[in-house]
Write a protein that holds these residues in place. Structure first.
Motif, PDB file in Angstrom:
ATOM      1  N   VAL A   1       0.835  -1.204   0.000  1.00  0.00           N
ATOM      2  CA  VAL A   1       0.000   0.000   0.000  1.00  0.00           C
ATOM      3  C   VAL A   1       0.869   1.253   0.000  1.00  0.00           C
ATOM      4  CG1 VAL A   1      -1.824   1.253   1.205  1.00  0.00           C
ATOM      5  CG2 VAL A   1      -1.842  -1.255   1.174  1.00  0.00           C
ATOM      6  N   ASP A   2       1.950   1.231   0.754  1.00  0.00           N
ATOM      7  CA  ASP A   2       2.861   2.381   0.773  1.00  0.00           C
ATOM      8  C   ASP A   2       3.455   2.641  -0.611  1.00  0.00           C
ATOM      9  OD1 ASP A   2       3.109   2.899   3.841  1.00  0.00           O
ATOM     10  OD2 ASP A   2       3.380   0.744   3.600  1.00  0.00           O
ATOM     11  N   LEU A   3       3.838   1.581  -1.304  1.00  0.00           N
ATOM     12  CA  LEU A   3       4.394   1.751  -2.645  1.00  0.00           C
ATOM     13  C   LEU A   3       3.360   2.342  -3.590  1.00  0.00           C
ATOM     14  CD1 LEU A   3       6.434  -1.563  -3.176  1.00  0.00           C
ATOM     15  CD2 LEU A   3       7.257   0.656  -2.374  1.00  0.00           C
ATOM     16  N   SER A   4       2.110   1.898  -3.452  1.00  0.00           N
ATOM     17  CA  SER A   4       1.061   2.370  -4.353  1.00  0.00           C
ATOM     18  C   SER A   4       0.675   3.810  -4.087  1.00  0.00           C
ATOM     19  CB  SER A   4      -0.170   1.461  -4.223  1.00  0.00           C
ATOM     20  OG  SER A   4       0.137   0.158  -4.665  1.00  0.00           O
ATOM     21  N   LEU A   5       0.812   4.252  -2.840  1.00  0.00           N
ATOM     22  CA  LEU A   5       0.485   5.625  -2.474  1.00  0.00           C
ATOM     23  C   LEU A   5       1.702   6.543  -2.487  1.00  0.00           C
ATOM     24  CD1 LEU A   5      -1.833   4.860   0.564  1.00  0.00           C
ATOM     25  CD2 LEU A   5      -2.573   5.835  -1.613  1.00  0.00           C
ATOM     26  N   GLY A   6       2.881   5.967  -2.633  1.00  0.00           N
ATOM     27  CA  GLY A   6       4.119   6.710  -2.431  1.00  0.00           C
ATOM     28  C   GLY A   6       4.265   7.956  -3.273  1.00  0.00           C
ATOM     29  N   ALA A   7       3.816   7.905  -4.525  1.00  0.00           N
ATOM     30  CA  ALA A   7       3.968   9.075  -5.400  1.00  0.00           C
ATOM     31  C   ALA A   7       3.200  10.280  -4.878  1.00  0.00           C
ATOM     32  CB  ALA A   7       3.520   8.740  -6.823  1.00  0.00           C
ATOM     33  N   LEU A   8       2.124  10.047  -4.123  1.00  0.00           N
ATOM     34  CA  LEU A   8       1.369  11.171  -3.573  1.00  0.00           C
ATOM     35  C   LEU A   8       2.220  12.018  -2.641  1.00  0.00           C
ATOM     36  CD1 LEU A   8      -2.093   9.545  -2.716  1.00  0.00           C
ATOM     37  CD2 LEU A   8      -1.468  10.903  -4.721  1.00  0.00           C
ATOM     38  N   ALA A   9       3.237  11.389  -2.045  1.00  0.00           N
ATOM     39  CA  ALA A   9       4.083  12.110  -1.082  1.00  0.00           C
ATOM     40  C   ALA A   9       4.864  13.240  -1.737  1.00  0.00           C
ATOM     41  CB  ALA A   9       5.038  11.132  -0.388  1.00  0.00           C
ATOM     42  N   TYR A  10       5.134  13.135  -3.033  1.00  0.00           N
ATOM     43  CA  TYR A  10       5.805  14.251  -3.712  1.00  0.00           C
ATOM     44  C   TYR A  10       4.884  14.955  -4.708  1.00  0.00           C
ATOM     45  CZ  TYR A  10       6.764  10.851  -7.529  1.00  0.00           C
ATOM     46  OH  TYR A  10       6.659   9.910  -8.528  1.00  0.00           O
ATOM     47  N   VAL A  11       3.849  14.272  -5.206  1.00  0.00           N
ATOM     48  CA  VAL A  11       2.946  14.893  -6.174  1.00  0.00           C
ATOM     49  C   VAL A  11       2.026  15.907  -5.504  1.00  0.00           C
ATOM     50  CG1 VAL A  11       0.974  14.451  -7.689  1.00  0.00           C
ATOM     51  CG2 VAL A  11       3.009  13.034  -7.871  1.00  0.00           C
ATOM     52  N   ILE A  12       1.447  15.552  -4.352  1.00  0.00           N
ATOM     53  CA  ILE A  12       0.518  16.468  -3.691  1.00  0.00           C
ATOM     54  C   ILE A  12       1.188  17.804  -3.341  1.00  0.00           C
ATOM     55  CG2 ILE A  12      -0.743  16.842  -1.530  1.00  0.00           C
ATOM     56  CD1 ILE A  12      -1.879  14.058  -1.786  1.00  0.00           C
TER      57      ILE A  12
ATOM     58  N   ASP B   1      16.608   7.749  -2.285  1.00  0.00           N
ATOM     59  CA  ASP B   1      17.553   7.982  -3.381  1.00  0.00           C
ATOM     60  C   ASP B   1      16.949   7.629  -4.731  1.00  0.00           C
ATOM     61  OD1 ASP B   1      19.650   8.838  -1.685  1.00  0.00           O
ATOM     62  OD2 ASP B   1      20.124   6.756  -1.188  1.00  0.00           O
ATOM     63  N   HIS B   2      15.638   7.437  -4.746  1.00  0.00           N
ATOM     64  CA  HIS B   2      14.975   7.014  -5.980  1.00  0.00           C
ATOM     65  C   HIS B   2      13.694   7.812  -6.180  1.00  0.00           C
ATOM     66  CE1 HIS B   2      17.451   3.582  -4.634  1.00  0.00           C
ATOM     67  NE2 HIS B   2      17.689   3.441  -5.910  1.00  0.00           N
ATOM     68  N   LEU B   3      13.876   9.091  -6.483  1.00  0.00           N
ATOM     69  CA  LEU B   3      12.765   9.985  -6.757  1.00  0.00           C
ATOM     70  C   LEU B   3      12.977  10.649  -8.113  1.00  0.00           C
ATOM     71  CD1 LEU B   3      12.414  11.743  -3.271  1.00  0.00           C
ATOM     72  CD2 LEU B   3      10.903   9.988  -4.223  1.00  0.00           C
ATOM     73  N   PRO B   4      11.897  11.056  -8.777  1.00  0.00           N
ATOM     74  CA  PRO B   4      12.071  11.769 -10.048  1.00  0.00           C
ATOM     75  C   PRO B   4      12.678  13.151  -9.802  1.00  0.00           C
ATOM     76  CG  PRO B   4       9.791  11.860  -9.354  1.00  0.00           C
ATOM     77  CD  PRO B   4      10.485  10.936  -8.398  1.00  0.00           C
ATOM     78  N   PRO B   5      13.220  13.785 -10.833  1.00  0.00           N
ATOM     79  CA  PRO B   5      13.719  15.160 -10.675  1.00  0.00           C
ATOM     80  C   PRO B   5      12.536  16.094 -10.413  1.00  0.00           C
ATOM     81  CG  PRO B   5      13.773  14.482 -12.984  1.00  0.00           C
ATOM     82  CD  PRO B   5      13.410  13.267 -12.198  1.00  0.00           C
ATOM     83  N   LEU B   6      12.385  16.527  -9.167  1.00  0.00           N
ATOM     84  CA  LEU B   6      11.158  17.206  -8.751  1.00  0.00           C
ATOM     85  C   LEU B   6      10.961  18.567  -9.409  1.00  0.00           C
ATOM     86  CD1 LEU B   6      11.026  16.220  -4.969  1.00  0.00           C
ATOM     87  CD2 LEU B   6       9.965  15.094  -6.942  1.00  0.00           C
TER      88      LEU B   6
ATOM     89  N   LEU C   1       7.703  21.623 -13.455  1.00  0.00           N
ATOM     90  CA  LEU C   1       7.498  22.327 -14.718  1.00  0.00           C
ATOM     91  C   LEU C   1       6.521  21.573 -15.609  1.00  0.00           C
ATOM     92  CD1 LEU C   1      11.166  23.419 -15.541  1.00  0.00           C
ATOM     93  CD2 LEU C   1       9.292  24.894 -14.773  1.00  0.00           C
ATOM     94  N   ARG C   2       6.640  20.264 -15.615  1.00  0.00           N
ATOM     95  CA  ARG C   2       5.744  19.431 -16.431  1.00  0.00           C
ATOM     96  C   ARG C   2       4.302  19.570 -15.965  1.00  0.00           C
ATOM     97  NH1 ARG C   2       5.924  14.715 -19.583  1.00  0.00           N
ATOM     98  NH2 ARG C   2       4.174  13.295 -19.262  1.00  0.00           N
ATOM     99  N   TYR C   3       4.094  19.478 -14.650  1.00  0.00           N
ATOM    100  CA  TYR C   3       2.736  19.570 -14.117  1.00  0.00           C
ATOM    101  C   TYR C   3       2.161  20.979 -14.296  1.00  0.00           C
ATOM    102  CZ  TYR C   3       2.785  14.922 -11.970  1.00  0.00           C
ATOM    103  OH  TYR C   3       2.805  13.568 -11.758  1.00  0.00           O
ATOM    104  N   ARG C   4       3.002  21.992 -14.174  1.00  0.00           N
ATOM    105  CA  ARG C   4       2.522  23.360 -14.362  1.00  0.00           C
ATOM    106  C   ARG C   4       2.020  23.545 -15.801  1.00  0.00           C
ATOM    107  NH1 ARG C   4       3.304  27.614 -11.176  1.00  0.00           N
ATOM    108  NH2 ARG C   4       5.011  26.584 -10.041  1.00  0.00           N
ATOM    109  N   ALA C   5       2.765  23.013 -16.763  1.00  0.00           N
ATOM    110  CA  ALA C   5       2.360  23.104 -18.164  1.00  0.00           C
ATOM    111  C   ALA C   5       1.060  22.332 -18.404  1.00  0.00           C
ATOM    112  CB  ALA C   5       3.467  22.581 -19.069  1.00  0.00           C
ATOM    113  N   MET C   6       0.929  21.189 -17.765  1.00  0.00           N
ATOM    114  CA  MET C   6      -0.289  20.383 -17.920  1.00  0.00           C
ATOM    115  C   MET C   6      -1.493  21.144 -17.362  1.00  0.00           C
ATOM    116  SD  MET C   6       1.245  16.639 -16.896  1.00  0.00           S
ATOM    117  CE  MET C   6      -0.323  15.803 -16.973  1.00  0.00           C
ATOM    118  N   ARG C   7      -1.330  21.753 -16.199  1.00  0.00           N
ATOM    119  CA  ARG C   7      -2.453  22.491 -15.601  1.00  0.00           C
ATOM    120  C   ARG C   7      -2.832  23.674 -16.472  1.00  0.00           C
ATOM    121  NH1 ARG C   7      -5.616  23.946 -11.416  1.00  0.00           N
ATOM    122  NH2 ARG C   7      -5.624  26.141 -10.791  1.00  0.00           N
ATOM    123  N   GLU C   8      -1.857  24.386 -16.986  1.00  0.00           N
ATOM    124  CA  GLU C   8      -2.160  25.541 -17.837  1.00  0.00           C
ATOM    125  C   GLU C   8      -2.925  25.104 -19.093  1.00  0.00           C
ATOM    126  OE1 GLU C   8       1.606  27.317 -18.518  1.00  0.00           O
ATOM    127  OE2 GLU C   8       1.712  28.273 -16.534  1.00  0.00           O
TER     128      GLU C   8
END
Length: 234
Positions: free
Chosen positions: A165-176, A211-216, A221-228
């Protein structure tokens, strides 16, 4: 990317992914938990390689794990495969619970995260109008409160260490936090969601993720462009 671990020569592992995909990072975290060494292959999803199309002809998406020349697709399937294929590897034990009932419950929370929680969070981020955005934010908070209750005082959803469950929710920790910064509104606060807020920081500093996160900044920048783009459509 530091892949760590050791494996026998006949156990060559490749992972086809793309840098921004949370599903890819879920697999990376699982491989890291098991100490599996692998070769990472970055895919351009706007110009998919022949290898990707050949290895995943049904969905034509990443991630794809290739083990002994055989492909495994779909992140949830891959994570369970990793847990089974390297069941005795890694210092953190099994990713899925040993108990059949607990294993079923973990899978149900993964479905909850995908089908119930993710849609209102995405709608909150992409909604064009303030009223629609606020409605989606409230809907997302309602589901996050369900997670808050499930997590309680535990370190992780699996207990003392990271699990399925932690792995499945993990991306929310940096996306939110990225969504919050871009929209200028908060959705996870220490006052309303203290356990979940603490878990987010705890997960990001856990051995599989730290040590295994995307370049935040690049992701922001990617998400900002998507929202716009969504706001222009609205």
């Amino acid at each position: 990317m530091d892949h760590g671990g050791e494996y026998a020569p006949d156990e060559k592992v490749e992972l086809l992914g793309t840098w921004s995909s949370p599903y890819v990072f879920k697999v990376i975290w699982a491989l890291t938990m098991k100490g599996v060494e692998y070769e990472y292959v970055e895919e351009d999803l706007r110009n998919k390689s022949g290898a990707l199309l050949s290895l995943n002809p049904l969905h034509k998406k990443v991630p794809v794990l290739v083990y002994r020349g055989k492909p495994v697709a779909e992140s949830d399937v891959i994570v369970e495969f990793i847990d089974e294929a390297w069941k005795d590897r890694g210092g953190g034990g099994r990713i899925l619970p040993e108990d059949p009932y607990e294993r079923a419950m973990a899978r149900s929370w993964v479905i909850f995260a995908r089908d119930v929680l993710s849609p209102p969070i995405w709608k909150w981020f992409t909604a064009p109008g303030e009223e629609e955005q606020e409605g989606a934010r409230e809907a997302a908070v309602a589901q996050l409160l369900v997670l808050e209750e499930e997590l309680g005082r535990k370190e992780f959803f699996a207990g003392d260490c990271v699990g399925l469950v932690d792995l499945s929710l993990g991306a929310l920790a940096y996306v939110i936090p990225i969504y919050e910064e871009i929209t200028g509104t908060r959705i996870v606060t220490e006052e309303r969601l203290p356990c979940l807020s603490a878990w987010m920081g705890r997960f990001l500093s856990s051995p599989p993720a730290k040590d295994h996160l995307p370049p935040l900044e690049k992701l922001k920048l990617r998400y900002r462009a998507m929202r716009e783009a969504f706001l222009k459509i609205g």
